[in-house]
Enzyme design. Structure first.
Site, PDB file in Angstrom:
ATOM      1  N   PRO A   7       0.832  -1.210   0.000  1.00  0.00           N
ATOM      2  CA  PRO A   7       0.000   0.000   0.000  1.00  0.00           C
ATOM      3  C   PRO A   7       0.868   1.262   0.000  1.00  0.00           C
ATOM      4  O   PRO A   7       1.886   1.322   0.679  1.00  0.00           O
ATOM      5  CB  PRO A   7      -0.800  -0.102   1.296  1.00  0.00           C
ATOM      6  CG  PRO A   7      -0.171  -1.153   2.112  1.00  0.00           C
ATOM      7  CD  PRO A   7       0.716  -1.970   1.238  1.00  0.00           C
ATOM      8  N   LYS A  51       2.974   6.819   5.397  1.00  0.00           N
ATOM      9  CA  LYS A  51       2.254   5.551   5.292  1.00  0.00           C
ATOM     10  C   LYS A  51       1.925   4.961   6.668  1.00  0.00           C
ATOM     11  O   LYS A  51       1.531   3.803   6.762  1.00  0.00           O
ATOM     12  CB  LYS A  51       3.066   4.573   4.438  1.00  0.00           C
ATOM     13  CG  LYS A  51       3.137   5.040   2.979  1.00  0.00           C
ATOM     14  CD  LYS A  51       3.682   3.985   2.062  1.00  0.00           C
ATOM     15  CE  LYS A  51       5.139   4.207   1.776  1.00  0.00           C
ATOM     16  NZ  LYS A  51       5.679   3.203   0.835  1.00  0.00           N
ATOM     17  N   HIS A  98      -3.574 -15.981   9.331  1.00  0.00           N
ATOM     18  CA  HIS A  98      -2.750 -14.764   9.310  1.00  0.00           C
ATOM     19  C   HIS A  98      -3.375 -13.569  10.030  1.00  0.00           C
ATOM     20  O   HIS A  98      -2.923 -12.448   9.867  1.00  0.00           O
ATOM     21  CB  HIS A  98      -2.377 -14.350   7.887  1.00  0.00           C
ATOM     22  CG  HIS A  98      -1.738 -15.444   7.093  1.00  0.00           C
ATOM     23  ND1 HIS A  98      -0.562 -16.058   7.480  1.00  0.00           N
ATOM     24  CD2 HIS A  98      -2.114 -16.058   5.943  1.00  0.00           C
ATOM     25  CE1 HIS A  98      -0.255 -16.983   6.584  1.00  0.00           C
ATOM     26  NE2 HIS A  98      -1.187 -17.017   5.656  1.00  0.00           N
ATOM     27  N   ARG A 136       2.598 -11.786   5.434  1.00  0.00           N
ATOM     28  CA  ARG A 136       4.063 -11.792   5.476  1.00  0.00           C
ATOM     29  C   ARG A 136       4.642 -11.314   6.805  1.00  0.00           C
ATOM     30  O   ARG A 136       5.851 -11.327   6.991  1.00  0.00           O
ATOM     31  CB  ARG A 136       4.615 -10.979   4.302  1.00  0.00           C
ATOM     32  CG  ARG A 136       4.180 -11.629   2.992  1.00  0.00           C
ATOM     33  CD  ARG A 136       4.683 -10.891   1.796  1.00  0.00           C
ATOM     34  NE  ARG A 136       6.125 -10.987   1.656  1.00  0.00           N
ATOM     35  CZ  ARG A 136       6.795 -10.468   0.647  1.00  0.00           C
ATOM     36  NH1 ARG A 136       6.155  -9.805  -0.294  1.00  0.00           N
ATOM     37  NH2 ARG A 136       8.100 -10.586   0.571  1.00  0.00           N
ATOM     38  N   ARG A 163      14.979  -1.542  -7.361  1.00  0.00           N
ATOM     39  CA  ARG A 163      13.524  -1.437  -7.473  1.00  0.00           C
ATOM     40  C   ARG A 163      13.086  -1.478  -8.928  1.00  0.00           C
ATOM     41  O   ARG A 163      13.703  -0.831  -9.789  1.00  0.00           O
ATOM     42  CB  ARG A 163      13.025  -0.129  -6.824  1.00  0.00           C
ATOM     43  CG  ARG A 163      13.384   0.023  -5.349  1.00  0.00           C
ATOM     44  CD  ARG A 163      12.823  -1.101  -4.474  1.00  0.00           C
ATOM     45  NE  ARG A 163      11.381  -1.217  -4.538  1.00  0.00           N
ATOM     46  CZ  ARG A 163      10.532  -0.552  -3.741  1.00  0.00           C
ATOM     47  NH1 ARG A 163      10.987   0.260  -2.820  1.00  0.00           N
ATOM     48  NH2 ARG A 163       9.224  -0.722  -3.852  1.00  0.00           N
TER      49      ARG A 163
END
Ligand code: ZN
Length: 270
Positions: free
Chosen positions: A2, A58, A91, A110, A257
């Site tokens: 995100p 974020k 999870h 994760r 990246r």
């Protein structure tokens, strides 16, 4: 992962559903998802009501009566709002049980996401938020120019540096370079003051457009939980054909990246 617009959408969606709810209990199923003492996390938050949700870059910051905690979704983190009796899904590492019989669960395949208690009054000045640069809306072009005009790092890499400016991830860094018509490998030192000002203003526009598109998903979410992910219109990231000149989009790694750009449209080196 995100990015800022998605996190902003998560913030708005969560606000709609959980403001005013009182925490009856906190169930921690995976200790390491909490930075610090998970027992303290649980006992501190129990009995408090969620009053607001803030966002810095974020990070989401949940504001309660006396305390606050921050949450970073990292790669795969998301929130689910369920009836408290719903069996725990795979999870789901953390659950906030509310007095009204609903629950907010944090799910993260994760396990990279983190939650942490912070001081309600000073969290913006405290670590880890204090080390973040300004969001593009608050960025001073002269200061950004001063920080990059000796840098040999590619502009694409500098855009991802959260100390320089916060909130731009890989997808939008690619889109910003495309709109600048600039080769993403261009060293930061090649940008003039005028181009830096342009870079900041384009960053603002692109994030604003994405937030506006995400806004349409607010107040609704599906069984996949609140990820903030939505159909954003991308020109170059993950694309095959340039929407401007119809050339094939190039994909290559820039400082580790995945970087997408159009070799025809993005010729500017500064
Ligand atoms: Zn093109």
């Amino acid at each position: 992962m995100p990015e800022l617009p998605e996190v902003e959408t998560v913030r708005r969606t969560l606000k709609h559903f959980i403001i005013g709810k009182e925490i009856k209990d906190v169930q921690v199923h995976y200790d390491k998802i909490i930075t610090g003492d998970s027992n303290q996390f649980r006992t501190t938050l129990t009995g408090q009501t969620i009053r607001d949700i803030d966002r810095v870059g974020k990070y989401l910051i949940f504001i309660l009566d006396r305390d606050a905690f921050l949450s970073h979704l990292r790669m795969e983190g998301k929130y689910n709002i369920v009836d408290a009796s719903t069996p725990l899904r795979k999870h789901e590492h953390l659950g906030f049980l509310f007095t009204d019989g609903t629950a907010l669960r944090y799910q993260d395949t994760r396990k990279f996401g983190r939650l942490e208690l912070v001081n309600k009054d000073t969290y913006r000045q405290d670590l880890p938020l204090s080390k973040l640069g300004p969001e593009p809306w608050d960025a001073d072009p002269a200061k950004i120019y001063a920080k990059i005009h000796h840098s040999n790092l590619p502009i694409k890499t500098l855009l991802l540096d959260q100390h320089l400016m916060t909130g731009i991830g890989n997808i939008y860094a690619n889109e910003i370079c495309f709109t600048m018509k600039m080769d993403p490998r261009t060293p930061g030192k090649r940008l003039s003051k005028k181009r830096v000002a342009e870079l900041i203003s384009i960053s603002q526009n692109i994030l604003e457009q994405a937030i506006a598109q995400g806004g349409t998903t607010i107040h609704s979410f599906n069984a996949n939980g609140i990820t903030g992910l939505f159909q954003i219109q991308l020109n170059v990231h993950s694309q095959k054909i340039c929407p401007v000149c119809q050339s094939t989009i190039t994909k290559e790694m820039v400082r580790g990246r995945g970087t997408y750009y159009c070799k025809t449209c993005q010729k500017k080196r500064g």
